[in-house]
Structure formats: C-alpha cells, structure tokens
Design an enzyme around this catalytic site. Structure first.
Site, PDB file in Angstrom:
ATOM      1  N   SER A 116       1.085  -0.934   0.252  1.00 12.42           N
ATOM      2  CA  SER A 116       0.309  -0.104   0.775  1.00 12.42           C
ATOM      3  C   SER A 116       0.501   1.276   0.222  1.00 12.42           C
ATOM      4  CB  SER A 116      -1.055   0.438   1.568  1.00 12.42           C
ATOM      5  OG  SER A 116      -1.735   1.258   1.614  1.00 12.42           O
ATOM      6  N   GLY A 165       1.173  -1.531   3.968  1.00 12.32           N
ATOM      7  CA  GLY A 165       1.660  -0.798   4.338  1.00 12.32           C
ATOM      8  C   GLY A 165       2.643  -0.633   4.595  1.00 12.32           C
ATOM      9  N   SER A 166       3.006  -0.660   6.438  1.00  7.05           N
ATOM     10  CA  SER A 166       3.501  -0.426   6.902  1.00  7.05           C
ATOM     11  C   SER A 166       4.543  -1.398   7.548  1.00  7.05           C
ATOM     12  CB  SER A 166       2.888  -0.076   8.599  1.00  7.05           C
ATOM     13  OG  SER A 166       1.611  -0.122   8.888  1.00  7.05           O
ATOM     14  N   GLY A 205      -9.388   4.331   6.398  1.00 10.90           N
ATOM     15  CA  GLY A 205      -8.815   5.551   7.072  1.00 10.90           C
ATOM     16  C   GLY A 205      -7.178   6.008   7.026  1.00 10.90           C
ATOM     17  N   PHE A 206      -7.125   4.485   7.712  1.00 11.56           N
ATOM     18  CA  PHE A 206      -5.238   4.679   8.127  1.00 11.56           C
ATOM     19  C   PHE A 206      -4.787   4.310   7.576  1.00 11.56           C
ATOM     20  CE2 PHE A 206      -7.657   8.121  10.446  1.00 11.56           C
ATOM     21  CZ  PHE A 206      -7.613   9.554   9.814  1.00 11.56           C
ATOM     22  N   GLY A 207      -3.139   4.071   7.608  1.00 16.29           N
ATOM     23  CA  GLY A 207      -2.373   2.827   7.800  1.00 16.29           C
ATOM     24  C   GLY A 207      -1.719   3.104   9.193  1.00 16.29           C
ATOM     25  N   GLY A 208      -0.998   1.766   9.475  1.00 19.90           N
ATOM     26  CA  GLY A 208      -0.528   1.741  10.587  1.00 19.90           C
ATOM     27  C   GLY A 208      -1.522   1.287  12.031  1.00 19.90           C
ATOM     28  N   GLY A 218      -3.334  -3.668   8.790  1.00 21.60           N
ATOM     29  CA  GLY A 218      -2.411  -4.518   9.648  1.00 21.60           C
ATOM     30  C   GLY A 218      -1.699  -6.055   9.569  1.00 21.60           C
ATOM     31  N   HIS A 260      -1.419  -1.103  -4.593  1.00 23.21           N
ATOM     32  CA  HIS A 260      -2.419  -0.766  -3.572  1.00 23.21           C
ATOM     33  C   HIS A 260      -2.421   0.380  -3.189  1.00 23.21           C
ATOM     34  CE1 HIS A 260      -5.495  -1.783  -1.864  1.00 23.21           C
ATOM     35  NE2 HIS A 260      -5.401  -0.823  -0.699  1.00 23.21           N
ATOM     36  N   ASP A 309      -6.909  -6.216   3.853  1.00 23.94           N
ATOM     37  CA  ASP A 309      -6.194  -4.987   3.387  1.00 23.94           C
ATOM     38  C   ASP A 309      -5.823  -4.384   5.131  1.00 23.94           C
ATOM     39  OD1 ASP A 309      -5.070  -2.427   3.203  1.00 23.94           O
ATOM     40  OD2 ASP A 309      -7.099  -1.878   2.375  1.00 23.94           O
ATOM     41  N   HIS A 330      -7.863   1.635  -4.778  1.00 22.87           N
ATOM     42  CA  HIS A 330      -8.523   0.706  -3.396  1.00 22.87           C
ATOM     43  C   HIS A 330      -9.785   2.150  -2.956  1.00 22.87           C
ATOM     44  CE1 HIS A 330      -9.394  -0.686   1.078  1.00 22.87           C
ATOM     45  NE2 HIS A 330     -10.082   0.308   0.533  1.00 22.87           N
ATOM     46  N   ASP A 356      -5.096   4.027  -1.987  1.00 23.04           N
ATOM     47  CA  ASP A 356      -6.104   4.076  -1.848  1.00 23.04           C
ATOM     48  C   ASP A 356      -6.295   5.584  -1.636  1.00 23.04           C
ATOM     49  OD1 ASP A 356      -5.893   2.016   0.173  1.00 23.04           O
ATOM     50  OD2 ASP A 356      -3.798   2.354   1.046  1.00 23.04           O
ATOM     51  N   MET A 383     -12.351   4.391  -1.676  1.00 20.88           N
ATOM     52  CA  MET A 383     -12.731   4.929  -0.206  1.00 20.88           C
ATOM     53  C   MET A 383     -13.216   6.613  -0.011  1.00 20.88           C
ATOM     54  SD  MET A 383      -9.744   3.446   2.109  1.00 20.88           S
ATOM     55  CE  MET A 383      -8.573   3.568   0.950  1.00 20.88           C
ATOM     56  N   MET A 429     -11.555  -6.087   4.584  1.00 23.96           N
ATOM     57  CA  MET A 429     -10.637  -4.780   5.978  1.00 23.96           C
ATOM     58  C   MET A 429     -10.479  -5.763   6.642  1.00 23.96           C
ATOM     59  SD  MET A 429     -10.568  -2.303   3.467  1.00 23.96           S
ATOM     60  CE  MET A 429      -9.367  -1.402   4.685  1.00 23.96           C
ATOM     61  N   MET A 457      -8.646   8.448  -0.718  1.00 29.01           N
ATOM     62  CA  MET A 457      -9.935   8.728   0.109  1.00 29.01           C
ATOM     63  C   MET A 457     -10.369  10.645   0.236  1.00 29.01           C
ATOM     64  SD  MET A 457      -7.998   6.950   3.619  1.00 29.01           S
ATOM     65  CE  MET A 457      -6.651   5.344   3.578  1.00 29.01           C
TER      66      MET A 457
HETATM   67  C1  DX5 Z   1      -6.520   1.709   4.967  1.00 27.35           C
HETATM   68  C2  DX5 Z   1      -5.727   1.343   3.291  1.00 27.35           C
HETATM   69  C3  DX5 Z   1      -4.988   0.561   4.100  1.00 27.35           C
HETATM   70  C4  DX5 Z   1      -3.417   0.580   4.796  1.00 27.35           C
HETATM   71  C5  DX5 Z   1      -2.693  -0.479   4.574  1.00 27.35           C
HETATM   72  O1  DX5 Z   1      -8.056   2.282   5.393  1.00 27.35           O
HETATM   73  O2  DX5 Z   1      -6.892   1.083   3.064  1.00 27.35           O
HETATM   74  O3  DX5 Z   1      -4.540  -0.240   2.839  1.00 27.35           O
HETATM   75  O4  DX5 Z   1      -3.351   1.333   4.219  1.00 27.35           O
HETATM   76  O5  DX5 Z   1      -1.962  -0.528   5.968  1.00 27.35           O
HETATM   77  P1  DX5 Z   1      -1.493  -1.792   6.754  1.00 27.35           P
HETATM   78  O6  DX5 Z   1      -0.507  -2.579   6.325  1.00 27.35           O
HETATM   79  O7  DX5 Z   1      -0.272  -0.086   7.941  1.00 27.35           O
HETATM   80  O8  DX5 Z   1      -2.377  -1.232   7.723  1.00 27.35           O
HETATM   81 ZN    ZN Z   2      -6.440   0.014   1.228  1.00 24.52          ZN
END
Ligand code: DX5
Ligand code: ZN
Length: 213
Positions: free
Chosen positions: A6, A194-195, A140-143, A174, A31, A172, A64, A33, A66, A135, A35
């Site tokens: 991501s 992502g992270s 909404g957020f990575g990490g 964590g 990937h 997708d 993706h 994202d 959102m 999901m 938003m």
């Molecule tokens: C969250 C995103 C994910 C996110 C994943 O809304 O859809 O794609 O970036 O990041 P990690 O792998 O760090 O949870």
């Molecule tokens: Zn995503």
C-alpha cells in the site's frame, strides 16, 4: 500469496522512487488508497498523484476507493488503466451496475467489505467479481491494529469456491509476518501491506518475500 504494497505508507517526497522500488522488489500489484474525507476521516490522493504512481509502476495498480461518489472516481481513474478498481459495498446503492460498468472499461472489478459487513453481502455479486477485499482495519489510515477476520475469510472462501473459484480474496489492514500464514490458511490470495513493507528494516524485497511465503 500475491503481495500488494500500500503506497499510503511510502515516502511521498520520493513517491516515484518508492513505487519503482516495490515493483523491482517483486510485488504483484501496487495498492493505491483513494480517500475523499467523507466516506472516511482522511483525505489522500487524486488523479494527478495517481498518474505519477501509474507512470512509475511496472505492475498493475489496485485502486481502493474509500469515497462517497464511486462512479465519479471510477471515471477519473479509468484513463490510467488500473488492473483493479475496488469500491465499498457500504457506499454503493447499485453495486451490480457499477461492477458491470468497471468491467466495460476494461478494468477488473472488486468489492470491499468493512469489518462489520458480512461476507454474504457479496454472495449474489460473486459471479461478476474478480476480487473481494476484506478490511481487517477500519478504513482511513495505515498502521492500525489488525482486527480478527479469520472466520469471515473462511465463510467468504466457501462461498467463493462454490460460486466463482476464479475470484480472488484480498485482505487489507494490519498485515504482518505474524498473521500472514494464518490469513493464507483461512483463504486469502492477495495481501495488502503498508507499514510492514515500507517500514521494514531489511528493505522492501525482504518484506515482500516474507509475506509471499
Ligand atoms: C486503510 C488502507 C490500507 C492501509 C494499510 O484504509 O486501505 O491499505 O494503507 O496499511 P497497513 O498495512 O499499515 O495497515
Ligand atoms: Zn487499502
């Protein structure tokens, strides 16, 4: 296991370099994202930046959405010829129509399920889909911390195996080395990370190889 890093966790000051590097490191999909600040409490990137990602990528984009107005965004991104576009079923009144529309543009359609949405929500759409994204965090957020979705994946896999064995199951949120093998055993075909990929101490290739297994 296919791996889709991501880009949300990339270094946005050096975005083209990071996108090229994950592709060179052997990822399967990139990937992306998107938003809109309405469907989720965060705002990310639009067509200008996604075109820069598409120009740097040597692997298909996995966009993706959102967002609230899915069709508007599908039309914005279709000229970039992504591999997949996925949209949230919670935000679409006519998902079957949109799936067919995405396919008519030469793009593989996918549907995303939020943590509270049961896999049966896509049962009657499965014949028309190339991928379903589950999901494992709130979008909404990575990490963020992984939410237990194993039973949901098992239920989706049994529907998928019966109705459309060619449809991929993606997860997708964590995803790390600690849960990837259990996700694989539950039925996941594609992982988004992502992270784990972008912050891995030993680099992108090591992280991608670990996830692939
Ligand atoms: C969250 C995103 C994910 C996110 C994943 O809304 O859809 O794609 O970036 O990041 P990690 O792998 O760090 O949870
Ligand atoms: Zn995503």
């Amino acid at each position: 296991m296919l791996v889709a890093p991501s880009v949300l966790s990339a270094d946005f000051g050096r975005l083209a370099r990071d996108v090229a590097a994950i592709c060179d490191a052997g990822c399967d999909l990139v990937h992306v994202d998107v938003m809109d600040g309405h469907f989720v409490p965060n705002l990310t990137i639009g067509p200008v930046v996604v075109s820069a990602i598409a120009a740097a990528a040597t692997k298909p984009l996995d966009i993706h959405l959102m967002v609230e107005n899915n069709t508007f965004f599908v039309d914005l991104f279709a000229p970039l010829k992504p591999g997949y576009i996925s949209f949230h079923i919670e935000e679409e009144k006519n998902p079957h129509r949109l799936v067919q529309y995405i396919r008519s543009l030469g793009i593989k359609p996918a549907i995303v399920l939020n943590p509270h949405t049961p896999p049966e929500a896509v049962e009657f759409l499965l014949p028309y889909l190339d991928m379903v994204l589950i999901m494992s965090v709130n979008p909404g957020f990575g990490g963020q911390k992984f939410i237990d979705v194993y039973e949901k994946i098992r239920r989706l896999r049994s529907l998928r195996d019966r109705i459309n064995p060619g449809c991929l199951i993606e997860v997708d949120g964590g995803v790390t080395d600690e849960n990837i093998r259990a996700l694989e055993a539950a039925g996941v075909d594609v992982c988004v990370a992502g992270s784990f990929v972008f912050k891995h101490a030993e680099g992108f290739k090591t992280a991608i190889d670990i996830l692939r297994g």
